[in-house]
Scaffold this active site. Sequence first.
Site, PDB file in Angstrom:
ATOM      1  N   HIS A  26     -71.681 -44.025   8.671  1.00 43.55           N
ATOM      2  CA  HIS A  26     -71.538 -45.331   9.316  1.00 43.55           C
ATOM      3  C   HIS A  26     -71.619 -45.219  10.837  1.00 43.55           C
ATOM      4  O   HIS A  26     -72.118 -46.122  11.500  1.00 43.55           O
ATOM      5  CB  HIS A  26     -70.241 -46.004   8.872  1.00 43.55           C
ATOM      6  CG  HIS A  26     -70.272 -46.432   7.438  1.00 43.55           C
ATOM      7  ND1 HIS A  26     -69.147 -46.574   6.670  1.00 43.55           N
ATOM      8  CD2 HIS A  26     -71.301 -46.739   6.620  1.00 43.55           C
ATOM      9  CE1 HIS A  26     -69.478 -46.968   5.449  1.00 43.55           C
ATOM     10  NE2 HIS A  26     -70.789 -47.060   5.394  1.00 43.55           N
ATOM     11  N   HIS A  32     -77.942 -45.038   3.264  1.00 39.66           N
ATOM     12  CA  HIS A  32     -77.261 -44.440   2.110  1.00 39.66           C
ATOM     13  C   HIS A  32     -77.177 -45.441   0.970  1.00 39.66           C
ATOM     14  O   HIS A  32     -77.327 -46.638   1.146  1.00 39.66           O
ATOM     15  CB  HIS A  32     -75.873 -43.910   2.497  1.00 39.66           C
ATOM     16  CG  HIS A  32     -74.954 -44.938   3.075  1.00 39.66           C
ATOM     17  ND1 HIS A  32     -75.026 -45.353   4.396  1.00 39.66           N
ATOM     18  CD2 HIS A  32     -73.947 -45.635   2.518  1.00 39.66           C
ATOM     19  CE1 HIS A  32     -74.099 -46.263   4.616  1.00 39.66           C
ATOM     20  NE2 HIS A  32     -73.422 -46.462   3.494  1.00 39.66           N
ATOM     21  N   CYS A  67     -67.419 -53.751  -3.948  1.00 31.41           N
ATOM     22  CA  CYS A  67     -68.578 -52.973  -3.519  1.00 31.41           C
ATOM     23  C   CYS A  67     -68.090 -51.627  -3.018  1.00 31.41           C
ATOM     24  O   CYS A  67     -66.947 -51.475  -2.630  1.00 31.41           O
ATOM     25  CB  CYS A  67     -69.379 -53.706  -2.448  1.00 31.41           C
ATOM     26  SG  CYS A  67     -68.435 -54.255  -1.037  1.00 31.41           S
ATOM     27  N   HIS A  69     -69.668 -47.159  -2.786  1.00 33.24           N
ATOM     28  CA  HIS A  69     -70.751 -46.181  -2.776  1.00 33.24           C
ATOM     29  C   HIS A  69     -70.720 -45.357  -4.055  1.00 33.24           C
ATOM     30  O   HIS A  69     -69.655 -44.971  -4.519  1.00 33.24           O
ATOM     31  CB  HIS A  69     -70.601 -45.252  -1.570  1.00 33.24           C
ATOM     32  CG  HIS A  69     -70.552 -45.981  -0.270  1.00 33.24           C
ATOM     33  ND1 HIS A  69     -69.363 -46.339   0.322  1.00 33.24           N
ATOM     34  CD2 HIS A  69     -71.538 -46.459   0.521  1.00 33.24           C
ATOM     35  CE1 HIS A  69     -69.624 -46.986   1.446  1.00 33.24           C
ATOM     36  NE2 HIS A  69     -70.931 -47.074   1.586  1.00 33.24           N
ATOM     37  N   GLU A  87     -60.464 -51.414  -7.770  1.00 34.24           N
ATOM     38  CA  GLU A  87     -60.134 -52.486  -6.828  1.00 34.24           C
ATOM     39  C   GLU A  87     -59.520 -53.704  -7.505  1.00 34.24           C
ATOM     40  O   GLU A  87     -58.568 -54.286  -6.997  1.00 34.24           O
ATOM     41  CB  GLU A  87     -61.382 -52.940  -6.053  1.00 34.24           C
ATOM     42  CG  GLU A  87     -61.869 -51.931  -5.052  1.00 34.24           C
ATOM     43  CD  GLU A  87     -62.973 -52.486  -4.150  1.00 34.24           C
ATOM     44  OE1 GLU A  87     -63.121 -53.712  -4.014  1.00 34.24           O
ATOM     45  OE2 GLU A  87     -63.688 -51.646  -3.563  1.00 34.24           O
ATOM     46  N   GLU A 112     -73.383 -50.455   8.905  1.00 34.00           N
ATOM     47  CA  GLU A 112     -73.752 -50.297   7.504  1.00 34.00           C
ATOM     48  C   GLU A 112     -75.271 -50.283   7.448  1.00 34.00           C
ATOM     49  O   GLU A 112     -75.914 -51.201   7.963  1.00 34.00           O
ATOM     50  CB  GLU A 112     -73.252 -51.482   6.658  1.00 34.00           C
ATOM     51  CG  GLU A 112     -71.764 -51.497   6.420  1.00 34.00           C
ATOM     52  CD  GLU A 112     -71.319 -50.566   5.309  1.00 34.00           C
ATOM     53  OE1 GLU A 112     -72.056 -49.627   4.963  1.00 34.00           O
ATOM     54  OE2 GLU A 112     -70.205 -50.774   4.806  1.00 34.00           O
ATOM     55  N   GLU A 114     -77.590 -49.672   4.325  1.00 35.75           N
ATOM     56  CA  GLU A 114     -77.469 -49.364   2.916  1.00 35.75           C
ATOM     57  C   GLU A 114     -78.657 -49.817   2.089  1.00 35.75           C
ATOM     58  O   GLU A 114     -79.265 -50.853   2.366  1.00 35.75           O
ATOM     59  CB  GLU A 114     -76.194 -50.026   2.353  1.00 35.75           C
ATOM     60  CG  GLU A 114     -74.941 -49.487   2.992  1.00 35.75           C
ATOM     61  CD  GLU A 114     -73.662 -50.018   2.400  1.00 35.75           C
ATOM     62  OE1 GLU A 114     -72.643 -49.318   2.516  1.00 35.75           O
ATOM     63  OE2 GLU A 114     -73.667 -51.125   1.819  1.00 35.75           O
TER      64      GLU A 114
END
Length: 181
Positions: A26, A32, A67, A69, A87, A112, A114
């Site tokens: 980041h 990523h 959300c 990774h 979560e 970010e 992504e």
Amino acid sequence: MKEEEEVILVTEKDEQIGTMPKMEAHEKAKLHRAFSVFIMNDKGETMLQQRAAQKYHSPLLWTNTCCSHQRVGETNIEAGRRRLQEEMGFKADLKELFSFIYKAPFDNGLTEHELDHVMMGYYHGVPKINPDEVADFKWMKPEDIQNDIAKNPHQYTIWFKIIFEKFYDHLIHNMNHESKG
């Protein structure tokens, strides 16, 4: 306390080219792999989460259901199901809808960048939110979310505003052709 998570660095074609600690990725705005989950109910509403106050970026902002990774060796669906449980405290079958690349800078100097895999599932209960990750949740109709983002954009995460537009377009164009599983 806990070891920093690694993210999977990818090419624009989603080919894995290595890993890097999440904060470093980041800080350096490295592309990523990531995922975003949207959970719907039988009333056609989307579950939103409010990020916990202690999150290192975008605290207390509203965003999609969850959300995060992917981990090395984990499929997109496995990652989505794992994070949904961590979560929001429930399990749901997920279907990958589409993926796209976005880049969004934060006020704290992080970025970010992504390749985001967007998934959707259905759930009809009350989540058991993890207070370390989530402050609150609510159900909203997609058209109400769209209207509220237009009126109160500062109350939503940067990535959610980008992703929601694509998700909403997907719903409008595809929901007539899909069953609600």
